[in-house]
Design an enzyme around this catalytic site. Sequence first.
Site, PDB file in Angstrom:
ATOM      1  N   THR A  61      -7.384  27.004  53.116  1.00  0.00           N
ATOM      2  CA  THR A  61      -6.137  27.414  53.762  1.00  0.00           C
ATOM      3  C   THR A  61      -6.383  28.637  54.635  1.00  0.00           C
ATOM      4  O   THR A  61      -7.454  29.232  54.575  1.00  0.00           O
ATOM      5  CB  THR A  61      -5.083  27.705  52.656  1.00  0.00           C
ATOM      6  OG1 THR A  61      -4.853  26.505  51.945  1.00  0.00           O
ATOM      7  CG2 THR A  61      -3.780  28.227  53.158  1.00  0.00           C
TER       8      THR A  61
ATOM      9  N   THR B 108      -2.616  24.908  56.123  1.00  0.00           N
ATOM     10  CA  THR B 108      -3.632  24.357  55.218  1.00  0.00           C
ATOM     11  C   THR B 108      -3.981  22.907  55.532  1.00  0.00           C
ATOM     12  O   THR B 108      -3.160  22.170  56.069  1.00  0.00           O
ATOM     13  CB  THR B 108      -3.104  24.449  53.756  1.00  0.00           C
ATOM     14  OG1 THR B 108      -4.115  24.003  52.856  1.00  0.00           O
ATOM     15  CG2 THR B 108      -1.862  23.616  53.537  1.00  0.00           C
TER      16      THR B 108
ATOM     17  N   ARG C 242       5.354  20.960  55.828  1.00  0.00           N
ATOM     18  CA  ARG C 242       4.520  20.444  54.747  1.00  0.00           C
ATOM     19  C   ARG C 242       4.274  18.949  54.945  1.00  0.00           C
ATOM     20  O   ARG C 242       5.160  18.217  55.401  1.00  0.00           O
ATOM     21  CB  ARG C 242       5.247  20.676  53.425  1.00  0.00           C
ATOM     22  CG  ARG C 242       4.460  20.332  52.163  1.00  0.00           C
ATOM     23  CD  ARG C 242       3.348  21.280  51.909  1.00  0.00           C
ATOM     24  NE  ARG C 242       2.855  21.226  50.538  1.00  0.00           N
ATOM     25  CZ  ARG C 242       1.704  21.791  50.162  1.00  0.00           C
ATOM     26  NH1 ARG C 242       0.957  22.436  51.031  1.00  0.00           N
ATOM     27  NH2 ARG C 242       1.315  21.723  48.910  1.00  0.00           N
TER      28      ARG C 242
HETATM   29  N1  GLU Z   1      -2.994  23.315  49.245  1.00  0.00           N
HETATM   30  C1  GLU Z   1      -2.690  24.546  48.605  1.00  0.00           C
HETATM   31  C2  GLU Z   1      -1.211  24.818  48.632  1.00  0.00           C
HETATM   32  O1  GLU Z   1      -0.523  24.337  49.465  1.00  0.00           O
HETATM   33  C3  GLU Z   1      -3.386  25.705  49.205  1.00  0.00           C
HETATM   34  C4  GLU Z   1      -4.852  25.625  49.038  1.00  0.00           C
HETATM   35  C5  GLU Z   1      -5.560  26.921  49.321  1.00  0.00           C
HETATM   36  O2  GLU Z   1      -5.004  27.911  49.605  1.00  0.00           O
HETATM   37  O3  GLU Z   1      -6.758  26.978  49.259  1.00  0.00           O
HETATM   38  O4  GLU Z   1      -0.731  25.546  47.836  1.00  0.00           O
END
Ligand code: GLU
Length: 616
Positions: free
Chosen positions: A423, A441, A121
């Site tokens: 994502t 993502t 992350r």
């Molecule tokens: N940034 C989001 C997350 O980490 C995911 C975004 C998406 O799936 O479109 O939960």
Amino acid sequence: MRRHLPHGRFTALTACVAAALLTACSSAPTRLQYQIPQQPEGSSGHTDKPGWAAERFAVAAANPLATDAGYQVLKAGGSAIDAAIAVQMVLTLVEPQSSGIGGGAFLLHAAGNRVEAYDGRETAPAAATPDLFIGADGKPLAFHDAVVGGRSVGVPGTVRMLEQAHREHGALPWAALFQPAIQLAEQGFNVSARLNALLSNEKFLAQDPVARAYFFDPDGKPWPVGHTLRNPELAVVLRAIAKDGSRALLEGDVAQAIVAKVQSHPINPGRLALADLSGYQPKKRDALCFDHQAGARDLRICGFPPPSSGAIAVGQILGILNHTGASALALQDSPQGPAPSADWLYLYNEAARLAFADRAQYVADPDFVRPPAGTWMSLLDPAYLASRALLIGPHSMKVAQPGTPGGVQTGMAPMPDQPEFGTSHISVVDARGNAVAMTTTIEDQFGSRQMISTSSARSGGFLLNNELTDFSFAPRDAQGRPIANRVEPGKRPRSSMAPTLVFDKASGQLLMSGGSPGGALIIHYTAKTLHGIFNWGLTPQQAIDLPNFGNLNGPTLLEEKRFTPATLESLRARGAEVREMNMTSGLQAITRGQVHGKPMWLGGADPRREGVVMGD
Ligand code: GLU
């Protein structure tokens, strides 16, 4: 021979299985000699997918070129981790709107039933402060005012995380895994219908001069479907990473280009520094595994722990549902195809409200926030879930309140809902039986819209994430109570990503690898697929095809034109506000099944996107 193994929803399966068995080849590793496949033009919108079956290994990803790269790696004797790396590098090129080397990812790996969770992350820079997304007027910024520019960019973690996973589970050399993406970047790939459609609707990307020169023609129009797009800048960066590892991204020229771009954005600069990049460390966490009974079957479900809220929320919803009588409710036939009944949807959405109330209250980076009663498992404790289920009555609770898992009260405030978007999900099972579920993502579509190139030629590059907007913009609520998921230096923003591995509890046999993009709705897409496969007995393709639905502790959301008016009416009669909307999941799943009595891997890819499954 490179082959898809389609089967027509189990009616046209015989021929393909016979073909699969006839051509099953030796498992001796060979060198990867990547060949660019033919590139049929993709489609956008809804495309029926046949479902797939394979005997020894399978890979599922959001773009046919990416899946094919993983397939060629597996065929050359690569491991599931090797395939995931090759897939990710190709996705950086061909699905730049969703994931890439400028973003972050969560990867679950199973060797037998031993599951490891690799956290790649993004992190907030050391200079980030809780007011990062508070404007001059003292209020949280509008979403895209925060996203576009340098402010939202976190330290990209995907490459260093994959490097660690490869050190521990790679079979082919690291550098070989970059060959497919390098060749495609140099020789060009056909712009897909989905990439073209997203570029056509995109408001911010062309403000970045590098992105404008790469994604749009000289008149400013997005390159058309089928246009051969080359990205020599990305090829240079990938060659460097192939040779020198993640240092080539997080130190040296590329790191300097990232920092310069983030810090010198003319309107919305960020605080990322060279030391943030060079110091990035992926984290190995304990996978979050819990028992779950699906009909007569005892499962062990493993997902990603915080900073993702995905597995906790999926586990809470499924666990609460088991106390409501929902498991006795079958799918119904409707003119739009099989769909959950209004009674089942009502119970599901009430369970979802309860899960999302806890998610907003408790879940954040575990290196900064203590779990309730000292363990995240307090949120999945069967007695706690049974007590939460008692709150579901005949009329909708409309807005659920967080519970007190482990009996502990918190002084924190719940986080308000915020949008999340771009994502991709990768599932792999290799010939040794090892598996990967990886959700990856750059957050919003095209991330922060900042494209990194290290030359002045403006011939492509890669996009930086906007993952920091997954933090709560407001650090405190109106009463001054802190929000668990507020920005802090070095912290990882809370996620919804839910890569999932499912095992038979008694035997430990892997039964499924799956996951989806879709922001907070990832949780519902994943829960739907799990319930479809394990409670309703569907194939992965049939489960993925089911209409989407969900609740983020507000209105009940239904995929438009997929439910009957009677279903909507029945939900409204119980007090739920109902909204129909576009719900573009991007599910990919591989499950253990049987075809004519023979054990096979069955694959499914979402008809709402361009994904496919390949295997032998
Ligand atoms: N940034 C989001 C997350 O980490 C995911 C975004 C998406 O799936 O479109 O939960």
